[in-house]
Motif scaffolding. Structure first.
Motif, PDB file in Angstrom:
ATOM      1  N   ALA A  50       0.838  -1.197   0.000  1.00 20.74           N
ATOM      2  CA  ALA A  50       0.000   0.000   0.000  1.00 20.74           C
ATOM      3  C   ALA A  50       0.867   1.239   0.000  1.00 20.74           C
ATOM      4  CB  ALA A  50      -0.940   0.004   1.199  1.00 20.74           C
ATOM      5  N   ILE A  51       0.271   2.339  -0.441  1.00 17.17           N
ATOM      6  CA  ILE A  51       0.993   3.608  -0.488  1.00 17.17           C
ATOM      7  C   ILE A  51       0.026   4.734  -0.166  1.00 17.17           C
ATOM      8  CG2 ILE A  51       0.628   3.810  -3.002  1.00 17.17           C
ATOM      9  CD1 ILE A  51       3.469   5.092  -3.110  1.00 17.17           C
ATOM     10  N   SER A  52       0.470   5.637   0.686  1.00 14.31           N
ATOM     11  CA  SER A  52      -0.381   6.775   1.036  1.00 14.31           C
ATOM     12  C   SER A  52      -0.295   7.849  -0.031  1.00 14.31           C
ATOM     13  CB  SER A  52       0.056   7.345   2.383  1.00 14.31           C
ATOM     14  OG  SER A  52       1.311   8.000   2.244  1.00 14.31           O
ATOM     15  N   TRP A  53      -1.139   8.869   0.104  1.00 15.94           N
ATOM     16  CA  TRP A  53      -1.092   9.980  -0.844  1.00 15.94           C
ATOM     17  C   TRP A  53       0.276  10.642  -0.799  1.00 15.94           C
ATOM     18  CZ3 TRP A  53      -0.522  15.297  -0.187  1.00 15.94           C
ATOM     19  CH2 TRP A  53      -0.806  16.061  -1.314  1.00 15.94           C
ATOM     20  N   SER A  54       0.918  10.668   0.389  1.00 19.54           N
ATOM     21  CA  SER A  54       2.240  11.291   0.540  1.00 19.54           C
ATOM     22  C   SER A  54       3.377  10.308   0.299  1.00 19.54           C
ATOM     23  CB  SER A  54       2.369  11.886   1.946  1.00 19.54           C
ATOM     24  OG  SER A  54       2.204  10.881   2.921  1.00 19.54           O
ATOM     25  N   THR A  55       3.056   9.155  -0.273  1.00 21.89           N
ATOM     26  CA  THR A  55       4.000   8.100  -0.700  1.00 21.89           C
ATOM     27  C   THR A  55       4.676   7.347   0.433  1.00 21.89           C
ATOM     28  OG1 THR A  55       5.931   9.535  -1.069  1.00 21.89           O
ATOM     29  CG2 THR A  55       4.377   9.276  -2.901  1.00 21.89           C
ATOM     30  N   ILE A  56       4.064   7.296   1.592  1.00 22.40           N
ATOM     31  CA  ILE A  56       4.502   6.354   2.621  1.00 22.40           C
ATOM     32  C   ILE A  56       4.045   4.972   2.174  1.00 22.40           C
ATOM     33  CG2 ILE A  56       4.237   5.632   5.016  1.00 22.40           C
ATOM     34  CD1 ILE A  56       3.665   8.590   5.669  1.00 22.40           C
ATOM     35  N   THR A  57       4.941   3.999   2.268  1.00 22.19           N
ATOM     36  CA  THR A  57       4.622   2.667   1.773  1.00 22.19           C
ATOM     37  C   THR A  57       4.585   1.625   2.882  1.00 22.19           C
ATOM     38  OG1 THR A  57       6.946   2.222   1.283  1.00 22.19           O
ATOM     39  CG2 THR A  57       5.596   3.115  -0.507  1.00 22.19           C
ATOM     40  N   SER A  58       3.888   0.537   2.584  1.00 17.58           N
ATOM     41  CA  SER A  58       3.801  -0.597   3.491  1.00 17.58           C
ATOM     42  C   SER A  58       3.754  -1.855   2.644  1.00 17.58           C
ATOM     43  CB  SER A  58       2.532  -0.485   4.346  1.00 17.58           C
ATOM     44  OG  SER A  58       2.401  -1.610   5.197  1.00 17.58           O
ATOM     45  N   TYR A  59       4.482  -2.894   3.081  1.00 16.70           N
ATOM     46  CA  TYR A  59       4.548  -4.139   2.331  1.00 16.70           C
ATOM     47  C   TYR A  59       4.319  -5.339   3.250  1.00 16.70           C
ATOM     48  CZ  TYR A  59       6.852  -1.466  -1.394  1.00 16.70           C
ATOM     49  OH  TYR A  59       7.162  -0.563  -2.383  1.00 16.70           O
ATOM     50  N   SER A  99      -9.491   6.005   2.408  1.00 18.09           N
ATOM     51  CA  SER A  99      -9.083   7.354   2.783  1.00 18.09           C
ATOM     52  C   SER A  99      -7.786   7.423   3.580  1.00 18.09           C
ATOM     53  CB  SER A  99     -10.201   8.036   3.570  1.00 18.09           C
ATOM     54  OG  SER A  99     -10.562   7.241   4.675  1.00 18.09           O
ATOM     55  N   THR A 100      -7.371   6.332   4.212  1.00 16.45           N
ATOM     56  CA  THR A 100      -6.135   6.330   5.003  1.00 16.45           C
ATOM     57  C   THR A 100      -5.300   5.101   4.681  1.00 16.45           C
ATOM     58  OG1 THR A 100      -7.020   5.092   6.876  1.00 16.45           O
ATOM     59  CG2 THR A 100      -7.348   7.475   6.900  1.00 16.45           C
ATOM     60  N   LEU A 101      -4.008   5.190   4.978  1.00 19.65           N
ATOM     61  CA  LEU A 101      -3.116   4.051   4.757  1.00 19.65           C
ATOM     62  C   LEU A 101      -3.539   2.879   5.624  1.00 19.65           C
ATOM     63  CD1 LEU A 101      -0.568   3.134   3.238  1.00 19.65           C
ATOM     64  CD2 LEU A 101       0.758   3.915   5.216  1.00 19.65           C
ATOM     65  N   ARG A 102      -3.923   3.162   6.846  1.00 20.85           N
ATOM     66  CA  ARG A 102      -4.342   2.087   7.756  1.00 20.85           C
ATOM     67  C   ARG A 102      -5.562   1.365   7.191  1.00 20.85           C
ATOM     68  NH1 ARG A 102      -3.683   0.744  13.111  1.00 20.85           N
ATOM     69  NH2 ARG A 102      -5.447  -0.344  14.089  1.00 20.85           N
ATOM     70  N   ALA A 103      -6.503   2.120   6.706  1.00 22.66           N
ATOM     71  CA  ALA A 103      -7.720   1.507   6.166  1.00 22.66           C
ATOM     72  C   ALA A 103      -7.426   0.673   4.924  1.00 22.66           C
ATOM     73  CB  ALA A 103      -8.749   2.590   5.841  1.00 22.66           C
ATOM     74  N   VAL A 104      -6.560   1.156   4.062  1.00 26.01           N
ATOM     75  CA  VAL A 104      -6.318   0.445   2.814  1.00 26.01           C
ATOM     76  C   VAL A 104      -5.486  -0.810   3.043  1.00 26.01           C
ATOM     77  CG1 VAL A 104      -4.147   1.432   1.930  1.00 26.01           C
ATOM     78  CG2 VAL A 104      -6.039   0.935   0.355  1.00 26.01           C
ATOM     79  N   THR A 105      -4.809  -0.920   4.164  1.00 28.43           N
ATOM     80  CA  THR A 105      -4.044  -2.137   4.449  1.00 28.43           C
ATOM     81  C   THR A 105      -4.871  -3.172   5.193  1.00 28.43           C
ATOM     82  OG1 THR A 105      -3.191  -1.247   6.537  1.00 28.43           O
ATOM     83  CG2 THR A 105      -1.859  -0.880   4.556  1.00 28.43           C
ATOM     84  N   THR A 106      -6.040  -2.798   5.652  1.00 25.22           N
ATOM     85  CA  THR A 106      -6.851  -3.720   6.460  1.00 25.22           C
ATOM     86  C   THR A 106      -8.188  -4.053   5.802  1.00 25.22           C
ATOM     87  OG1 THR A 106      -7.643  -1.804   7.738  1.00 25.22           O
ATOM     88  CG2 THR A 106      -5.772  -3.039   8.621  1.00 25.22           C
TER      89      THR A 106
END
Length: 121
Positions: A50-59, A99-106
């Motif tokens: 996943a990637i946030s709008w500000s390009t923080i990533t999670s794998y 809407s959030t990185l947390r939401a898109v990863t879960t």
């Protein structure tokens, strides 16, 4: 409502590469976090990246160092570059947005149509 349209995928030999793309449209799509999930036959859908709008990533641990997620905010698009593919990467891959990185990863609320990735040994 955010509409997600995927492209890419296909068949590749182990060790090869593929690239998935996803274009978002609709309300507030420009500042959404975006990501990828996959579902192999007989298994539950699992988070990939996943990637946030500000390009923080999670794998997911299983793809770290092999997959790279990126986004183009001007085009409301996200891509997943998949390298060193293995047979266990075979699955239907789904683009996701929320809407959030947390939401898109879960539990993302918006999904693409899915695209098949098959890695042969």
């Amino acid at each position: 409502q955010v509409r997600l349209v995927q492209s890419g995928g296909g068949l590749v030999q182990a060790g090869g590469s593929l690239r998935l793309s996803c274009a978002a449209s609709g309300r507030t799509s420009s500042n959404y976090a975006m990501g990828w999930f996959r579902q192999a036959p007989g298994k539950e859908r699992e988070f990939v990246a996943a990637i946030s709008w500000s390009t923080i990533t999670s794998y997911a641990d299983s793809v770290k160092g092999r997959f790279t997620i990126s986004r183009d905010n001007a085009k409301n698009a996200v891509s997943l570059q998949m390298n060193i593919l293995m047979p266990e990467d075979t699955a239907v891959y789904y683009c996701a947005a929320d809407s959030t990185l947390r939401a898109v990863t879960t539990t993302p609320r918006n999904w693409g149509q899915g695209t098949q990735v098959t890695v042969s040994s």
